[in-house]
Design a protein around this motif. Structure first.
Motif, short mmCIF file in Angstrom:
data_model
loop_
_atom_site.label_atom_id
_atom_site.label_comp_id
_atom_site.label_asym_id
_atom_site.label_seq_id
_atom_site.Cartn_x
_atom_site.Cartn_y
_atom_site.Cartn_z
N VAL A 1 0.84 -1.20 0.00
CA VAL A 1 0.00 0.00 0.00
C VAL A 1 0.87 1.25 0.00
CG1 VAL A 1 -1.68 1.35 1.33
CG2 VAL A 1 -1.97 -1.12 1.08
N LYS A 2 1.92 1.24 0.80
CA LYS A 2 2.81 2.40 0.89
C LYS A 2 3.44 2.71 -0.47
CE LYS A 2 7.05 4.03 3.15
NZ LYS A 2 8.15 3.68 4.09
N VAL A 3 3.96 1.68 -1.14
CA VAL A 3 4.58 1.87 -2.45
C VAL A 3 3.54 2.29 -3.49
CG1 VAL A 3 5.72 0.67 -4.37
CG2 VAL A 3 6.54 0.35 -2.03
N THR A 4 2.36 1.69 -3.42
CA THR A 4 1.29 2.04 -4.36
C THR A 4 0.89 3.49 -4.20
OG1 THR A 4 0.46 -0.25 -4.30
CG2 THR A 4 -1.03 1.45 -5.15
N LEU B 1 1.10 9.07 -6.43
CA LEU B 1 1.55 10.46 -6.36
C LEU B 1 2.42 10.82 -7.57
CD1 LEU B 1 2.49 10.94 -2.58
CD2 LEU B 1 0.68 12.11 -3.84
N GLU B 2 3.36 9.93 -7.90
CA GLU B 2 4.24 10.19 -9.04
C GLU B 2 3.45 10.23 -10.35
OE1 GLU B 2 7.29 10.99 -9.08
OE2 GLU B 2 8.10 10.43 -7.13
N LEU C 1 9.23 -7.39 -6.72
CA LEU C 1 10.44 -6.63 -7.05
C LEU C 1 10.19 -5.13 -6.91
CD1 LEU C 1 11.56 -8.64 -10.20
CD2 LEU C 1 12.81 -8.49 -8.05
N LEU C 2 9.04 -4.65 -7.40
CA LEU C 2 8.73 -3.23 -7.33
C LEU C 2 8.62 -2.76 -5.89
CD1 LEU C 2 6.04 -2.93 -10.15
CD2 LEU C 2 8.33 -1.92 -10.18
N TYR D 1 12.06 -2.92 -4.02
CA TYR D 1 13.02 -1.97 -4.59
C TYR D 1 12.64 -0.54 -4.22
CZ TYR D 1 15.72 0.75 -7.94
OH TYR D 1 16.55 1.67 -8.53
N PHE D 2 11.38 -0.16 -4.47
CA PHE D 2 10.96 1.22 -4.20
C PHE D 2 10.94 1.54 -2.71
CE2 PHE D 2 9.02 1.18 -8.55
CZ PHE D 2 9.80 2.23 -9.04
N GLU D 3 10.63 0.54 -1.90
CA GLU D 3 10.64 0.79 -0.45
C GLU D 3 12.06 1.06 0.01
OE1 GLU D 3 8.31 -1.00 3.29
OE2 GLU D 3 9.77 -2.36 2.42
N GLU D 4 13.01 0.30 -0.54
CA GLU D 4 14.41 0.50 -0.17
C GLU D 4 14.92 1.85 -0.64
OE1 GLU D 4 18.30 -1.61 -1.77
OE2 GLU D 4 17.24 -2.92 -0.38
#
Length: 345
Positions: free
Chosen positions: A123-126, A131-132, A337-338, A341-344
């Motif tokens: 949810v956080k990454v989504t 936003l982007e 993977l998304l 990766y994006f959380e990191e």
């Protein structure tokens, strides 16, 4: 020659248990030179040489069977020997030129990412991807209800797409993409009715893109197929790298395509886990972004036909035979993977 198919098969099965060996000596060794050789030799051609080879091969095979069908009874042993000799040669060429990449080290291990993720992480990454995507959409359209229209021809998009790897190689030097060889498939209309956006020809290392699909989908389809050219055979890994290549492109339209591409997979996974949460998140996405999603969906809906499930079932079986146990569902496993990766990042 026909009997060589047997040791080849067992050799391939043996390599399945040694992914680090494949990663080191094939994917980052021999294959680098093989793929560049093909792209240097054929990349300059404005048409797909591999598609012509497929067409000629298809005609030759039909003609051969027509001329030799009577031998099946009168000379059975030699008939099968001839057939399996060709199969043996193709099996060898497929693996030597590209297929061994199916047995390389999984990308999440190479990048030191976790293989699993929680719903909270998803949810956080989504939310960040939304936003982007919304910000890029507004920069382009200046209106949150207008869909994005690519200001490039399809030929221009294919010329621009490799530039995304120029931006990406700053972080991943091994993912440098040269020479270039991404082309419109000569079989774009058949591909459309089969339900495919593109494919890599494993015998010529040409990235083939379905030139009939909506322009908004072409950018990430091209970067996805280029990821296959770099030796990432797994569909989820090609999706992930293709997404990053578009996001790291210098052009804002490619950035938009990359973020909305990754976002769609994350939204699908949230819907699978929590439909109510999916509905809530959908309400935060610009209407224009949703119109782009609808544009692509309507395109595929308009080309659905009874043969599509047959072709997809066949390809799903092919993927399962090459260590992608989820078959066609392998495409959607890009989410792990998304998210990690994006959380990191």
């Amino acid at each position: 020659m026909a009997l060589l198919l047997i040791p080849q098969y067992f050799f391939v099965k043996l390599l399945e248990d040694y992914p680090q060996f494949v990663e080191t000596y094939y994917s980052n060794g021999l294959y680098v030179y093989v793929s560049k050789m093909f792209r240097f030799t054929l990349g300059w051609l404005p048409f797909s040489f591999g598609d012509l080879v497929y067409a000629a091969a298809g005609f030759y095979i039909l003609r051969w069977f027509y001329l030799n069908i009577k031998r099946l009874k009168s000379d059975t042993k030699q008939w099968f020997a001839d057939v399996f000799s060709v199969v043996s040669m193709l099996y060898f060429a497929f693996h030597l030129f590209w297929g061994f990449n199916y047995y390389r080290l999984p990308l999440y291990k190479s990048l030191n990412l976790e293989p699993e993720y929680s719903t909270e992480q998803l949810v956080k990454v989504t939310e960040n991807l939304i936003l982007e995507a919304n910000n890029l959409h507004l920069k382009i359209t200046k209106n949150d209800t207008t869909k994005v229209t690519m200001p490039f021809s399809k030929s221009d998009i294919l010329k621009l797409a490799p530039d995304g790897y120029e931006g990406l190689k700053k972080t991943f030097p091994n993912w440098e993409y040269t020479p270039r060889s991404v082309k419109k498939s000569l079989f774009s209309y058949p591909l459309t009715y089969m339900g495919f956006s593109g494919y890599l020809n494993p015998l010529t290392n040409e990235a083939q893109v379905n030139a009939v699909i909506p322009t908004i989908k072409l950018a990430t389809t091209a970067t996805h197929e280029m990821a296959h050219q770099l030796g990432f055979a797994a569909e989820n890994e090609a999706n992930f790298i293709g997404c990053l290549a578009a996001i790291n492109h210098e052009n804002i339209y490619f950035n938009y395509c990359g973020y909305t591409f990754g976002l769609r997979y994350c939204l699908n996974e949230i819907y699978r886990r929590n439909p109510d949460l999916h509905k809530q998140l959908m309400g935060t996405i610009n209407v224009g972004v949703l119109k782009n999603y609808e544009e692509v969906r309507l395109f595929w809906d308009a080309h659905q036909n009874p043969t599509e499930p047959v072709f997809k079932s066949f390809y799903s079986g092919f993927l399962k035979a090459n260590k992608q146990v989820k078959g066609m569902e392998s495409y959607s496993y890009v989410v792990a993977l998304l998210v990690n990766y994006f959380e990191e990042k």
